[in-house]
Design a protein around this motif. Structure first.
Motif, PDB file in Angstrom:
ATOM      1  N   SER A 158      11.434 -19.639  43.364  1.00  0.00           N
ATOM      2  CA  SER A 158      12.712 -19.872  44.036  1.00  0.00           C
ATOM      3  C   SER A 158      13.725 -20.399  43.005  1.00  0.00           C
ATOM      4  O   SER A 158      13.344 -21.121  42.084  1.00  0.00           O
ATOM      5  CB  SER A 158      12.502 -20.907  45.144  1.00  0.00           C
ATOM      6  N   PRO A 159      15.013 -20.010  43.042  1.00  0.00           N
ATOM      7  CA  PRO A 159      15.691 -19.205  44.068  1.00  0.00           C
ATOM      8  C   PRO A 159      15.717 -17.709  43.775  1.00  0.00           C
ATOM      9  O   PRO A 159      16.300 -16.949  44.526  1.00  0.00           O
ATOM     10  CB  PRO A 159      17.118 -19.762  44.031  1.00  0.00           C
ATOM     11  N   GLN A 160      15.068 -17.274  42.656  1.00  0.00           N
ATOM     12  CA  GLN A 160      15.038 -15.840  42.363  1.00  0.00           C
ATOM     13  C   GLN A 160      14.321 -15.074  43.478  1.00  0.00           C
ATOM     14  O   GLN A 160      14.710 -13.953  43.828  1.00  0.00           O
ATOM     15  CB  GLN A 160      14.352 -15.571  41.023  1.00  0.00           C
ATOM     16  N   ARG A 161      13.272 -15.689  44.046  1.00  0.00           N
ATOM     17  CA  ARG A 161      12.538 -15.028  45.128  1.00  0.00           C
ATOM     18  C   ARG A 161      13.473 -14.693  46.282  1.00  0.00           C
ATOM     19  O   ARG A 161      13.476 -13.573  46.816  1.00  0.00           O
ATOM     20  CB  ARG A 161      11.409 -15.931  45.617  1.00  0.00           C
ATOM     21  N   GLU A 162      14.265 -15.677  46.696  1.00  0.00           N
ATOM     22  CA  GLU A 162      15.175 -15.461  47.827  1.00  0.00           C
ATOM     23  C   GLU A 162      16.244 -14.420  47.493  1.00  0.00           C
ATOM     24  O   GLU A 162      16.658 -13.647  48.361  1.00  0.00           O
ATOM     25  CB  GLU A 162      15.832 -16.782  48.228  1.00  0.00           C
ATOM     26  N   ARG A 163      16.655 -14.400  46.220  1.00  0.00           N
ATOM     27  CA  ARG A 163      17.648 -13.403  45.808  1.00  0.00           C
ATOM     28  C   ARG A 163      17.100 -11.992  45.979  1.00  0.00           C
ATOM     29  O   ARG A 163      17.805 -11.090  46.453  1.00  0.00           O
ATOM     30  CB  ARG A 163      18.045 -13.658  44.344  1.00  0.00           C
ATOM     31  N   VAL A 164      15.830 -11.781  45.633  1.00  0.00           N
ATOM     32  CA  VAL A 164      15.240 -10.449  45.752  1.00  0.00           C
ATOM     33  C   VAL A 164      15.003 -10.099  47.223  1.00  0.00           C
ATOM     34  O   VAL A 164      15.215  -8.957  47.642  1.00  0.00           O
ATOM     35  CB  VAL A 164      13.930 -10.367  44.940  1.00  0.00           C
ATOM     36  N   ILE A 165      14.586 -11.094  48.033  1.00  0.00           N
ATOM     37  CA  ILE A 165      14.420 -10.830  49.471  1.00  0.00           C
ATOM     38  C   ILE A 165      15.760 -10.445  50.094  1.00  0.00           C
ATOM     39  O   ILE A 165      15.837  -9.523  50.925  1.00  0.00           O
ATOM     40  CB  ILE A 165      13.825 -12.060  50.177  1.00  0.00           C
ATOM     41  N   LEU A 166      16.815 -11.134  49.686  1.00  0.00           N
ATOM     42  CA  LEU A 166      18.144 -10.784  50.206  1.00  0.00           C
ATOM     43  C   LEU A 166      18.561  -9.386  49.766  1.00  0.00           C
ATOM     44  O   LEU A 166      19.294  -8.692  50.479  1.00  0.00           O
ATOM     45  CB  LEU A 166      19.169 -11.820  49.751  1.00  0.00           C
ATOM     46  N   GLN A 167      18.087  -8.978  48.580  1.00  0.00           N
ATOM     47  CA  GLN A 167      18.354  -7.611  48.141  1.00  0.00           C
ATOM     48  C   GLN A 167      17.703  -6.612  49.100  1.00  0.00           C
ATOM     49  O   GLN A 167      18.305  -5.617  49.502  1.00  0.00           O
ATOM     50  CB  GLN A 167      17.796  -7.410  46.726  1.00  0.00           C
ATOM     51  N   ALA A 168      16.451  -6.912  49.478  1.00  0.00           N
ATOM     52  CA  ALA A 168      15.745  -6.058  50.444  1.00  0.00           C
ATOM     53  C   ALA A 168      16.471  -6.044  51.785  1.00  0.00           C
ATOM     54  O   ALA A 168      16.637  -4.982  52.409  1.00  0.00           O
ATOM     55  CB  ALA A 168      14.312  -6.563  50.607  1.00  0.00           C
ATOM     56  N   ALA A 169      16.911  -7.220  52.222  1.00  0.00           N
ATOM     57  CA  ALA A 169      17.608  -7.309  53.504  1.00  0.00           C
ATOM     58  C   ALA A 169      18.927  -6.544  53.478  1.00  0.00           C
ATOM     59  O   ALA A 169      19.317  -5.913  54.465  1.00  0.00           O
ATOM     60  CB  ALA A 169      17.851  -8.775  53.854  1.00  0.00           C
ATOM     61  N   GLU A 170      19.621  -6.602  52.344  1.00  0.00           N
ATOM     62  CA  GLU A 170      20.895  -5.893  52.234  1.00  0.00           C
ATOM     63  C   GLU A 170      20.700  -4.382  52.400  1.00  0.00           C
ATOM     64  O   GLU A 170      21.484  -3.709  53.086  1.00  0.00           O
ATOM     65  CB  GLU A 170      21.536  -6.194  50.883  1.00  0.00           C
ATOM     66  N   ILE A 171      19.664  -3.848  51.779  1.00  0.00           N
ATOM     67  CA  ILE A 171      19.420  -2.409  51.892  1.00  0.00           C
ATOM     68  C   ILE A 171      19.021  -2.056  53.319  1.00  0.00           C
ATOM     69  O   ILE A 171      19.488  -1.049  53.881  1.00  0.00           O
ATOM     70  CB  ILE A 171      18.339  -1.967  50.895  1.00  0.00           C
ATOM     71  N   ALA A 172      18.180  -2.905  53.942  1.00  0.00           N
ATOM     72  CA  ALA A 172      17.804  -2.654  55.336  1.00  0.00           C
ATOM     73  C   ALA A 172      19.021  -2.696  56.247  1.00  0.00           C
ATOM     74  O   ALA A 172      19.164  -1.887  57.168  1.00  0.00           O
ATOM     75  CB  ALA A 172      16.760  -3.674  55.785  1.00  0.00           C
ATOM     76  N   ALA A 173      19.929  -3.636  55.988  1.00  0.00           N
ATOM     77  CA  ALA A 173      21.161  -3.723  56.788  1.00  0.00           C
ATOM     78  C   ALA A 173      22.041  -2.500  56.579  1.00  0.00           C
ATOM     79  O   ALA A 173      22.698  -2.020  57.505  1.00  0.00           O
ATOM     80  CB  ALA A 173      21.923  -4.996  56.426  1.00  0.00           C
ATOM     81  N   SER A 174      22.046  -1.962  55.350  1.00  0.00           N
ATOM     82  CA  SER A 174      22.912  -0.820  55.061  1.00  0.00           C
ATOM     83  C   SER A 174      22.495   0.434  55.809  1.00  0.00           C
ATOM     84  O   SER A 174      23.291   1.349  55.980  1.00  0.00           O
ATOM     85  CB  SER A 174      22.935  -0.545  53.552  1.00  0.00           C
ATOM     86  N   ILE A 175      21.227   0.478  56.262  1.00  0.00           N
ATOM     87  CA  ILE A 175      20.785   1.622  57.068  1.00  0.00           C
ATOM     88  C   ILE A 175      20.731   1.255  58.548  1.00  0.00           C
ATOM     89  O   ILE A 175      20.191   2.000  59.364  1.00  0.00           O
ATOM     90  CB  ILE A 175      19.418   2.164  56.596  1.00  0.00           C
ATOM     91  N   GLY A 176      21.280   0.080  58.884  1.00  0.00           N
ATOM     92  CA  GLY A 176      21.382  -0.310  60.289  1.00  0.00           C
ATOM     93  C   GLY A 176      20.077  -0.697  60.937  1.00  0.00           C
ATOM     94  O   GLY A 176      19.973  -0.681  62.167  1.00  0.00           O
ATOM     95  N   ASP A 177      19.068  -1.067  60.150  1.00  0.00           N
ATOM     96  CA  ASP A 177      17.762  -1.413  60.692  1.00  0.00           C
ATOM     97  C   ASP A 177      17.719  -2.916  60.958  1.00  0.00           C
ATOM     98  O   ASP A 177      17.388  -3.712  60.080  1.00  0.00           O
ATOM     99  CB  ASP A 177      16.655  -1.009  59.708  1.00  0.00           C
ATOM    100  N   ALA A 178      18.065  -3.313  62.180  1.00  0.00           N
ATOM    101  CA  ALA A 178      18.146  -4.734  62.516  1.00  0.00           C
ATOM    102  C   ALA A 178      16.788  -5.414  62.460  1.00  0.00           C
ATOM    103  O   ALA A 178      16.661  -6.541  61.984  1.00  0.00           O
ATOM    104  CB  ALA A 178      18.763  -4.908  63.902  1.00  0.00           C
ATOM    105  N   LYS A 179      15.767  -4.728  62.947  1.00  0.00           N
ATOM    106  CA  LYS A 179      14.432  -5.339  62.978  1.00  0.00           C
ATOM    107  C   LYS A 179      13.948  -5.651  61.570  1.00  0.00           C
ATOM    108  O   LYS A 179      13.458  -6.758  61.292  1.00  0.00           O
ATOM    109  CB  LYS A 179      13.443  -4.410  63.682  1.00  0.00           C
ATOM    110  N   LEU A 180      14.092  -4.686  60.668  1.00  0.00           N
ATOM    111  CA  LEU A 180      13.631  -4.878  59.296  1.00  0.00           C
ATOM    112  C   LEU A 180      14.491  -5.931  58.592  1.00  0.00           C
ATOM    113  O   LEU A 180      13.974  -6.822  57.901  1.00  0.00           O
ATOM    114  CB  LEU A 180      13.689  -3.550  58.538  1.00  0.00           C
ATOM    115  N   THR A 181      15.809  -5.854  58.784  1.00  0.00           N
ATOM    116  CA  THR A 181      16.707  -6.828  58.158  1.00  0.00           C
ATOM    117  C   THR A 181      16.365  -8.248  58.582  1.00  0.00           C
ATOM    118  O   THR A 181      16.206  -9.149  57.756  1.00  0.00           O
ATOM    119  CB  THR A 181      18.173  -6.535  58.529  1.00  0.00           C
ATOM    120  N   ASN A 182      16.227  -8.458  59.878  1.00  0.00           N
ATOM    121  CA  ASN A 182      15.971  -9.802  60.387  1.00  0.00           C
ATOM    122  C   ASN A 182      14.593 -10.310  59.990  1.00  0.00           C
ATOM    123  O   ASN A 182      14.402 -11.519  59.817  1.00  0.00           O
ATOM    124  CB  ASN A 182      16.146  -9.834  61.903  1.00  0.00           C
ATOM    125  N   SER A 183      13.625  -9.395  59.836  1.00  0.00           N
ATOM    126  CA  SER A 183      12.294  -9.824  59.392  1.00  0.00           C
ATOM    127  C   SER A 183      12.364 -10.359  57.965  1.00  0.00           C
ATOM    128  O   SER A 183      11.664 -11.318  57.615  1.00  0.00           O
ATOM    129  CB  SER A 183      11.296  -8.665  59.485  1.00  0.00           C
TER     130      SER A 183
END
Length: 498
Positions: free
Chosen positions: A74-99
């Motif tokens: 941490s905080p690099q871990r959270e930065r990479v998780i947020l990267q994953a969440a950003e891509i999931a959000a960009s495809i409109g996948d709420a379930k994956l983003t919120n997970s």
């Protein structure tokens, strides 16, 4: 390893910055939410995720970023998780983003990552055709963000503003009961919300006894089998109206099966990022954004059109600050400075106040203070000492709901929004009889709305004088409230002007 991470992130940011217009404009909301990550964490890397992203395999890239995150501290871990969440959000996948977002602890967020978290939530709201939520969620202070993130925020804001001007949510035809004689309350009877729910139910029972003693109210424990099972049980028992659930997770479970919803629901929370609002759903709660908007309208009506906004560095603080700023600007006001202060009480508060006042050079005609009671008790005296003639406004969150003049004398002079029930109970000397007076009032108004929904829903101009405020039903079936304006005198809340 950290060099590898840095190189990978830079590579992705370059790709994402070039591709941002395409990512944000060309995504489909019809994609099925992705399955859980099955990639082995031991054999994945940022480079592999970058490669997948460059090939347009966004879901796989998101899963690979998430799997690779565990390799970093941490905080690099959270930065990479947020990267994953950003891509999931960009495809409109709420379930994956919120997970993914659920795996990012607030304590691990620095300024950049906190801004990125808000950006990801706004991006998801935008992809789900909710530009208003996107605008409320975006970070307010861009000065502390990296240039790449700043550009992304601006892009989403521009797109959300364009969408807000020309589209609305897809709201289905309202389901209105012909009469309401049997009310079912879907509330948890245990856990973290158990005591709050008991107070809400006590308010429902009080309103039932006062307004409609011939109506029945039965409680259904959403912790026993889940919200869907309890909703179905209530309908089978003949309920005309469902009140609840209280938590967003239970509400989301119901909305995931819209065809099942044959009896109207008055939820006690909001899920305004739902793309399709089922005809059975009416949303009610104590939204802080409603109060912030009312403060903005009240202050501008008084001619105070230049404001300092002081809000804690938290997601709640950003929500309230954004709501105030949008409403204030819509009424012709100008926010001349937004100052975030530490969410935990801190010696830095004095510096935060001095910085905000110095930046405005005396141009501010008011201060909007988003704060908890402990924060407000520290901030208000500092503001009074540094700018004694500048009025300070706040929402009801500055008052705990428990009478404590000794502590609350530090709040004297603040003008804030308050629900009628708190003022009534104070004047009657009974406020401290309730552990959660605003939740008690929420329960009373929930029954009031449920019982009178047939007439309220049929008259778009109908207003009801409730215990949480003057109530009206908006076209999207969200309940909106107008509160009283109050102030503190000798540490005790009083209606403004009395």
């Amino acid at each position: 390893m950290h060099k590898k991470l840095s190189h990978g992130i830079r590579q992705y940011l370059w790709i994402a910055l070039l591709a941002a217009p395409f990512l944000l404009q060309g995504c489909s909301n019809s994609l099925v939410p992705g399955s859980s990550d099955t990639t082995s964490q031991s054999d994945v890397s940022i480079e592999q995720a970058n490669a997948l992203l460059s090939k347009g395999k966004k879901r796989e890239a998101a899963q690979t970023y998430y799997a690779a995150a565990s390799r970093y501290p941490s905080p690099q871990r959270e930065r990479v998780i947020l990267q994953a969440a950003e891509i999931a959000a960009s495809i409109g996948d709420a379930k994956l983003t919120n997970s993914y977002l659920a795996k990012v602890p607030a304590s691990a967020l620095d300024g950049e990552n906190r801004g990125r978290l808000a950006y990801v939530k706004a991006l998801l709201a935008l992809q789900q055709n909710n530009p208003a939520l996107a605008l409320r969620t975006l970070p307010t202070n861009l000065d502390k963000l990296s240039p790449a993130l700043r550009e992304k925020v601006k892009h989403v804001r521009k797109r959300a503003q364009a969408m807000a001007g020309g589209s609305t949510q897809n709201v289905q035809q309202a389901l209105v009961p012909t009469s309401v004689n049997r009310v079912a309350a879907l509330l948890p009877q245990s856990g973290s919300l158990g005591s709050v729910s008991q107070e809400i139910y006590r308010g429902i029972a009080t309103a039932r006894n006062n307004l409609a003693s011939n109506a029945s109210v039965q409680i259904y424990d959403v912790n026993a089998g889940g919200a869907v099972a309890q909703y179905q049980r209530a309908v089978a028992d003949g309920a005309d109206m469902i009140v609840g659930p209280l938590d967003k997770e239970s509400l989301a479970q119901l909305l995931a099966q819209p065809r099942m919803l044959t009896t109207p629901i008055l939820s006690l929370n909001y899920l305004t990022n739902s793309l399709n609002v089922p005809g059975a759903l009416y949303q009610f709660g104590l939204l802080p954004e409603d109060e912030a908007r009312q403060v903005a309208e009240f202050a501008t009506a008084r001619g105070q059109r230049t404001a300092i906004v002081m809000a804690p560095a938290s997601s709640w603080g950003e929500r309230v600050a954004n709501a105030f700023r949008s409403a204030y600007q819509a009424k012709g006001g100008q926010v001349v400075n937004i100052q975030q202060y530490p969410d935990s009480p801190s010696n830095a508060y004095m510096q935060n106040v001095q910085t905000a006042l110095a930046a405005t050079q005396g141009r501010a005609s008011m201060v909007f203070l988003a704060a908890s009671p402990s924060q407000a008790r520290l901030m208000r005296p500092l503001l009074a000492a540094q700018a004694p003639s500048t009025p300070v406004y706040a929402t009801s969150h500055i008052f705990s709901g428990r009478l404590d003049p000794g502590k609350d004398s530090d709040l004297d002079g603040i003008i804030y929004t308050e629900i009628p029930w708190v003022i009534e109970a104070l004047q009657a000397g009974s406020l401290n009889n309730s552990a959660f007076p605003r939740m008690y009032a929420l329960g009373m108004d929930a029954f009031l709305i449920a019982k009178n929904l047939p007439s309220i829903a049929s008259n778009p101009n109908a207003q009801v004088n409730g215990k949480t405020g003057t109530i009206r039903l908006a076209r999207n079936r969200e309940v909106q409230r107008k509160l009283l304006m109050a102030t503190f005198i000798n540490g005790v809340p009083q209606p403004l002007g009395q």
